[in-house]
Design a protein around this motif. Structure first.
Motif, PDB file in Angstrom:
ATOM      1  N   ARG A 150      88.995  60.571  94.700  1.00  0.00           N
ATOM      2  CA  ARG A 150      89.123  61.895  94.098  1.00  0.00           C
ATOM      3  C   ARG A 150      88.997  63.023  95.115  1.00  0.00           C
ATOM      4  NH1 ARG A 150      90.430  61.070  88.541  1.00  0.00           N
ATOM      5  NH2 ARG A 150      89.865  58.918  88.194  1.00  0.00           N
ATOM      6  N   LEU A 151      88.775  62.676  96.381  1.00  0.00           N
ATOM      7  CA  LEU A 151      88.644  63.665  97.454  1.00  0.00           C
ATOM      8  C   LEU A 151      87.508  64.647  97.166  1.00  0.00           C
ATOM      9  CD1 LEU A 151      92.413  64.348  98.249  1.00  0.00           C
ATOM     10  CD2 LEU A 151      90.884  62.645  99.235  1.00  0.00           C
ATOM     11  N   VAL A 152      86.334  64.082  96.847  1.00  0.00           N
ATOM     12  CA  VAL A 152      85.137  64.874  96.633  1.00  0.00           C
ATOM     13  C   VAL A 152      83.980  64.213  97.369  1.00  0.00           C
ATOM     14  CG1 VAL A 152      85.904  65.678  94.353  1.00  0.00           C
ATOM     15  CG2 VAL A 152      84.439  63.657  94.522  1.00  0.00           C
ATOM     16  N   VAL A 153      82.929  64.989  97.597  1.00  0.00           N
ATOM     17  CA  VAL A 153      81.652  64.469  98.086  1.00  0.00           C
ATOM     18  C   VAL A 153      80.650  64.743  96.989  1.00  0.00           C
ATOM     19  CG1 VAL A 153      79.910  64.560  99.900  1.00  0.00           C
ATOM     20  CG2 VAL A 153      82.308  64.962 100.469  1.00  0.00           C
ATOM     21  N   ARG A 154      79.849  63.729  96.620  1.00  0.00           N
ATOM     22  CA  ARG A 154      79.013  63.886  95.448  1.00  0.00           C
ATOM     23  C   ARG A 154      77.764  63.040  95.535  1.00  0.00           C
ATOM     24  NH1 ARG A 154      82.138  62.764  90.640  1.00  0.00           N
ATOM     25  NH2 ARG A 154      80.111  62.739  89.632  1.00  0.00           N
ATOM     26  N   ASP A 155      76.766  63.447  94.750  1.00  0.00           N
ATOM     27  CA  ASP A 155      75.640  62.575  94.445  1.00  0.00           C
ATOM     28  C   ASP A 155      75.553  62.496  92.928  1.00  0.00           C
ATOM     29  OD1 ASP A 155      74.521  64.972  93.640  1.00  0.00           O
ATOM     30  OD2 ASP A 155      73.071  65.082  95.290  1.00  0.00           O
ATOM     31  N   ALA A 156      74.413  62.108  92.386  1.00  0.00           N
ATOM     32  CA  ALA A 156      74.315  61.938  90.935  1.00  0.00           C
ATOM     33  C   ALA A 156      74.415  63.253  90.176  1.00  0.00           C
ATOM     34  CB  ALA A 156      73.002  61.241  90.585  1.00  0.00           C
ATOM     35  N   LEU A 215      86.713  64.701 108.126  1.00  0.00           N
ATOM     36  CA  LEU A 215      85.479  64.686 108.912  1.00  0.00           C
ATOM     37  C   LEU A 215      84.339  64.059 108.111  1.00  0.00           C
ATOM     38  CD1 LEU A 215      85.660  68.262 110.500  1.00  0.00           C
ATOM     39  CD2 LEU A 215      85.982  66.088 111.699  1.00  0.00           C
ATOM     40  N   ALA A 216      84.217  64.446 106.846  1.00  0.00           N
ATOM     41  CA  ALA A 216      83.141  63.903 106.012  1.00  0.00           C
ATOM     42  C   ALA A 216      83.268  62.396 105.873  1.00  0.00           C
ATOM     43  CB  ALA A 216      83.155  64.573 104.641  1.00  0.00           C
ATOM     44  N   ARG A 217      84.496  61.906 105.693  1.00  0.00           N
ATOM     45  CA  ARG A 217      84.672  60.471 105.531  1.00  0.00           C
ATOM     46  C   ARG A 217      84.321  59.722 106.817  1.00  0.00           C
ATOM     47  NH1 ARG A 217      89.712  56.890 103.046  1.00  0.00           N
ATOM     48  NH2 ARG A 217      88.873  54.894 103.751  1.00  0.00           N
ATOM     49  N   MET A 218      84.754  60.223 107.959  1.00  0.00           N
ATOM     50  CA  MET A 218      84.432  59.563 109.231  1.00  0.00           C
ATOM     51  C   MET A 218      82.925  59.494 109.455  1.00  0.00           C
ATOM     52  SD  MET A 218      87.259  60.794 112.006  1.00  0.00           S
ATOM     53  CE  MET A 218      86.585  59.640 113.212  1.00  0.00           C
TER      54      MET A 218
END
Length: 407
Positions: free
Chosen positions: A232-238, A253-256
């Motif tokens: 989904r091309l997001v960065v998330r927690d609960a 960059l975040a994924r690497m």
């Protein structure tokens, strides 16, 4: 209504189109044309079915509003099966209102389920929920419609990764389908149930990776782990979600950084992948510092990005670790393949509507996939459709356009 029409209608309701045609195949009156159209649709000849239903609608008199409304509903179902997502929704709304006004609750409910299924296909889950809420699942409907209701509930739940709700709804749908005794309906329920038992994504963490089922994806997203979601091309927690779909450099960059966690990533490696540069100079390193600063700001309370001697490392705020949620099979056109994997034939315009893209973009994607042998065109001109076999062993729920929980 004469006895042959009544018998043919009962045969169609039981999923026996050949039995219906045996009774009315040579008749050209309006009721027979309508039933022949439905029978041909069940047999898979959708073009002839559509023509027969339109002829039937014209043949019914101006006072036979219910009969014409039923023809509209049947034609809408054919359009849905053939993935003609541009069929006139207002016409179906009007037909449903007519059927409800005349007390035909079964066909009115069927029309509503068709609208819900279309909304689910194009990712309008909130609207589908609202429309579904207007139906009472405890109402005395035929078993086939009860199965349709539970399939609609399950479809929305699966797209939202509520696997417990989906399993319960599918169990009820299975019971109703067996009560209806319609083999194609039973097969549809079994196919929907199979999605819950196939791999839906890959989890990459601490240098290793493994496939996840849908319930495992649901558990991961609610666990408090910092998830860089490449589906989904997001960065998330609960609790928190940061959308980076329109910031591809930051997401890269975040994924690497997440794939390397808890280790760092060298600056040159970040530049090569995020900026697509083979060689890095001082200007690229300066740009990297700017983008890392933007990533820190975007992630906010989720994580920090710390500088190390050779590069950068991700530092999550929580204590549950970091994981990357990736597609089971990564492809530049994964979302297109996800739609085509349902086994139906799609037009480029229907794919564009379902995926929120331009038709020209879809045509370029389909041409590229056809050149790679992954899809196959059927027909020519405006009648052209695209088909492909489903990806073996993988569910495609995460590839389709709908927000994940909390999104």
């Amino acid at each position: 209504m004469d006895s042959l029409i009544t018998a043919a209608a009962r045969a169609l309701a039981a999923g026996d189109p050949l039995g219906a045609l045996n009774r009315i195949a040579l008749r050209d009156d309006a009721p027979a044309l309508a039933l022949r159209g439905i029978a041909m649709a069940q047999l898979g000849d959708l073009s002839l079915a559509k023509a027969l239903l339109r002829n039937a609608a014209r043949a019914f008199g101006p006072k036979e509003t219910m009969a014409r409304a039923r023809c509209v509903v049947a034609e809408a179902e054919i359009a849905l099966v053939s993935r003609d997502l541009h069929w006139p929704v207002k016409a179906l709304d009007a037909a449903r209102a007519t059927l409800e006004a005349h007390g035909d609750r079964a066909n009115a409910a069927h029309a509503r389920y068709l609208q819900v299924r279309r909304m689910v296909l194009i990712g309008q889950l909130e609207a589908a929920d609202q429309l579904l809420a207007g139906l009472d699942p405890a109402a005395p409907l035929p078993p086939a419609l009860r199965a349709a209701h539970e399939l609609a509930v399950a479809g929305i739940a699966i797209r939202r990764l509520r696997t417990g709700v989906a399993r319960t709804a599918l169990a009820r749908a299975r019971d109703a389908a067996h009560q209806a005794g319609i083999p194609t309906l039973v097969a549809e329920v079994e196919a929907a149930s199979g999605v819950l038992d196939t791999a839906a994504a890959r989890m990459i963490s601490r240098g290793g990776e493994r496939l996840l089922m849908l319930d495992e994806v649901e558990a991961l997203l609610s666990s408090g782990t910092l998830v860089v979601d490449a589906c989904r091309l997001v960065v998330r927690d609960a609790v928190n979600v940061v959308a980076l779909a329109r910031r591809p450099v930051l997401f890269s960059l975040a994924r690497m950084l997440a794939e390397a966690w808890p280790d760092d990533v060298p600056r040159d490696a970040l530049i090569a992948r995020a900026f697509r540069m083979k060689f890095a100079d001082a200007s690229h390193r300066a740009r990297l510092r700017v983008e890392i600063g933007r990533l820190r700001t975007a992630l906010g309370l989720l994580a920090d990005v710390t500088a190390t001697g050779r590069g950068y490392a991700l530092a999550p705020r929580g204590t549950h670790g970091v994981a990357v949620l990736a597609l089971p099979v990564e492809d530049a056109y994964a979302t297109v393949l996800a739609c085509l994997a349902d086994g139906e034939s799609w037009s480029s315009s229907a794919l564009a509507l379902a995926l929120g893209a331009s038709q020209r973009t879809m045509q370029r994607a389909l041409d590229a996939l056809a050149a790679a042998g992954k899809v196959q065109p059927v027909g020519h001109g405006r009648a052209r459709r695209w088909i492909t076999p489903p990806i073996p062993g993988f569910a495609t729920t995460l590839l389709l356009p709908a927000p994940l929980p909390g999104g």
